[in-house]
Scaffold this motif. Structure first.
Motif, PDB file in Angstrom:
ATOM      1  N   ALA A  82       8.742  57.629  13.598  1.00 37.21           N
ATOM      2  CA  ALA A  82       9.357  58.812  13.005  1.00 37.21           C
ATOM      3  C   ALA A  82       9.666  58.523  11.538  1.00 37.21           C
ATOM      4  O   ALA A  82       9.710  57.368  11.117  1.00 37.21           O
ATOM      5  CB  ALA A  82      10.641  59.162  13.753  1.00 37.21           C
ATOM      6  N   TRP A  83       9.872  59.574  10.749  1.00 34.58           N
ATOM      7  CA  TRP A  83      10.236  59.409   9.345  1.00 34.58           C
ATOM      8  C   TRP A  83      11.703  59.032   9.229  1.00 34.58           C
ATOM      9  O   TRP A  83      12.555  59.574   9.935  1.00 34.58           O
ATOM     10  CB  TRP A  83       9.983  60.710   8.579  1.00 34.58           C
ATOM     11  N   TRP A  84      11.994  58.095   8.332  1.00 33.82           N
ATOM     12  CA  TRP A  84      13.367  57.715   8.034  1.00 33.82           C
ATOM     13  C   TRP A  84      13.611  57.983   6.560  1.00 33.82           C
ATOM     14  O   TRP A  84      12.746  57.686   5.739  1.00 33.82           O
ATOM     15  CB  TRP A  84      13.597  56.222   8.317  1.00 33.82           C
TER      16      TRP A  84
ATOM     17  N   ALA B 171      12.882  63.817   8.866  1.00 34.27           N
ATOM     18  CA  ALA B 171      11.601  64.497   8.663  1.00 34.27           C
ATOM     19  C   ALA B 171      11.480  65.116   7.274  1.00 34.27           C
ATOM     20  O   ALA B 171      10.418  65.075   6.663  1.00 34.27           O
ATOM     21  CB  ALA B 171      11.409  65.565   9.732  1.00 34.27           C
TER      22      ALA B 171
ATOM     23  N   HIS C 234      -4.417  59.152   5.602  1.00 35.55           N
ATOM     24  CA  HIS C 234      -3.244  60.006   5.407  1.00 35.55           C
ATOM     25  C   HIS C 234      -3.288  60.498   3.962  1.00 35.55           C
ATOM     26  O   HIS C 234      -3.414  59.692   3.039  1.00 35.55           O
ATOM     27  CB  HIS C 234      -1.946  59.216   5.629  1.00 35.55           C
TER      28      HIS C 234
ATOM     29  N   LYS D 218      10.942  57.527   1.496  1.00 34.53           N
ATOM     30  CA  LYS D 218      11.120  57.657   2.939  1.00 34.53           C
ATOM     31  C   LYS D 218      10.100  56.748   3.596  1.00 34.53           C
ATOM     32  O   LYS D 218       9.118  56.348   2.972  1.00 34.53           O
ATOM     33  CB  LYS D 218      11.006  59.106   3.381  1.00 34.53           C
ATOM     34  N   HIS D 219      10.340  56.397   4.827  1.00 31.18           N
ATOM     35  CA  HIS D 219       9.491  55.453   5.549  1.00 31.18           C
ATOM     36  C   HIS D 219       9.031  56.070   6.863  1.00 31.18           C
ATOM     37  O   HIS D 219       9.768  56.805   7.509  1.00 31.18           O
ATOM     38  CB  HIS D 219      10.260  54.172   5.876  1.00 31.18           C
ATOM     39  N   TYR D 220       7.810  55.713   7.242  1.00 31.09           N
ATOM     40  CA  TYR D 220       7.311  56.055   8.564  1.00 31.09           C
ATOM     41  C   TYR D 220       7.186  54.742   9.313  1.00 31.09           C
ATOM     42  O   TYR D 220       6.507  53.816   8.865  1.00 31.09           O
ATOM     43  CB  TYR D 220       5.951  56.754   8.488  1.00 31.09           C
ATOM     44  N   ASN D 221       7.858  54.643  10.451  1.00 31.17           N
ATOM     45  CA  ASN D 221       7.962  53.377  11.171  1.00 31.17           C
ATOM     46  C   ASN D 221       7.285  53.396  12.530  1.00 31.17           C
ATOM     47  O   ASN D 221       7.222  54.416  13.203  1.00 31.17           O
ATOM     48  CB  ASN D 221       9.442  53.019  11.389  1.00 31.17           C
TER      49      ASN D 221
ATOM     50  N   HIS E 188       2.037  66.383   3.739  1.00 35.21           N
ATOM     51  CA  HIS E 188       1.294  65.272   4.349  1.00 35.21           C
ATOM     52  C   HIS E 188       0.346  65.827   5.402  1.00 35.21           C
ATOM     53  O   HIS E 188       0.678  66.759   6.133  1.00 35.21           O
ATOM     54  CB  HIS E 188       2.332  64.326   4.984  1.00 35.21           C
TER      55      HIS E 188
ATOM     56  N   SER F 269       4.391  49.687   8.721  1.00 33.08           N
ATOM     57  CA  SER F 269       5.123  50.877   8.302  1.00 33.08           C
ATOM     58  C   SER F 269       4.545  51.363   6.982  1.00 33.08           C
ATOM     59  O   SER F 269       3.788  50.652   6.327  1.00 33.08           O
ATOM     60  CB  SER F 269       6.611  50.559   8.136  1.00 33.08           C
TER      61      SER F 269
ATOM     62  N   LEU G 128       7.265  67.329   3.973  1.00 35.83           N
ATOM     63  CA  LEU G 128       8.209  66.219   4.072  1.00 35.83           C
ATOM     64  C   LEU G 128       9.457  66.518   3.257  1.00 35.83           C
ATOM     65  O   LEU G 128      10.329  65.663   3.112  1.00 35.83           O
ATOM     66  CB  LEU G 128       7.561  64.925   3.580  1.00 35.83           C
TER      67      LEU G 128
END
Length: 158
Positions: free
Chosen positions: A140-142, A145, A62, A131-134, A76, A115, A93
């Motif tokens: 999804a991004w938290w 998006a 990534h 932000k987090h990708y889980n 990204h 994550s 993002l």
């Protein structure tokens, strides 16, 4: 005559130097293209000073960059399969970044799954955002998006 020449020279030099000295930090940032460092990826103009950040997450590469556009959002791109090709285009993002993109893999305590956290400094150059990708590929991004949080309770990197 000599004094007049010195004054004229000073005015000319000030006319050249002042615009350079008076520039904003955003104007001083140099721009690069991902084509020079990642020729296999679609071209993306980014802030050289903030470099290209990458991480291996779910066994795929990534990449993250801070766009050279005036808003400086984070973009990204990722491999669509392990060892395979990359997504066809960079995905925004959102946000406004004034730093290198910091990345961290971690295990989500609520799901037990791997994550990723993405963190940057915001437009004021001091507030940190993340932000987090889980939940791997189906996640999804938290918090969203293109939205970010500045809550230190939600960000591991702070």
């Amino acid at each position: 005559m000599k004094r007049l020449f010195v004054k004229a020279l000073a005015v000319v030099l000030m006319g050249i130097a002042l615009p350079v000295l008076g520039g904003t930090p955003a104007q001083a940032l140099s721009t690069c293209s991902t084509k020079s460092v990642l020729p296999e990826l679609p071209a993306m103009s980014y802030v050289c000073d903030y470099t290209v950040s990458y991480i291996v997450y779910d066994s795929r590469l990534h990449y993250f960059v801070v766009s050279s556009s005036s808003a400086h959002p984070v973009y990204h791109i990722w491999q669509v399969s392990v060892g395979g090709p990359f997504n066809s285009s960079w995905v925004s993002l959102g946000g406004t970044a004034t730093s290198v993109v910091k990345l961290q893999n971690y295990t989500n305590t609520s799901t037990g799954r791997l994550s990723i956290e993405v963190a940057v400094r915001g437009s004021d150059n001091s507030t940190r955002y993340c932000k987090h990708y889980n939940d791997n590929i189906a996640g999804a991004w938290w918090p969203g998006a293109t939205t970010w949080t500045s809550s230190s309770a939600s960000c591991l990197t702070f």
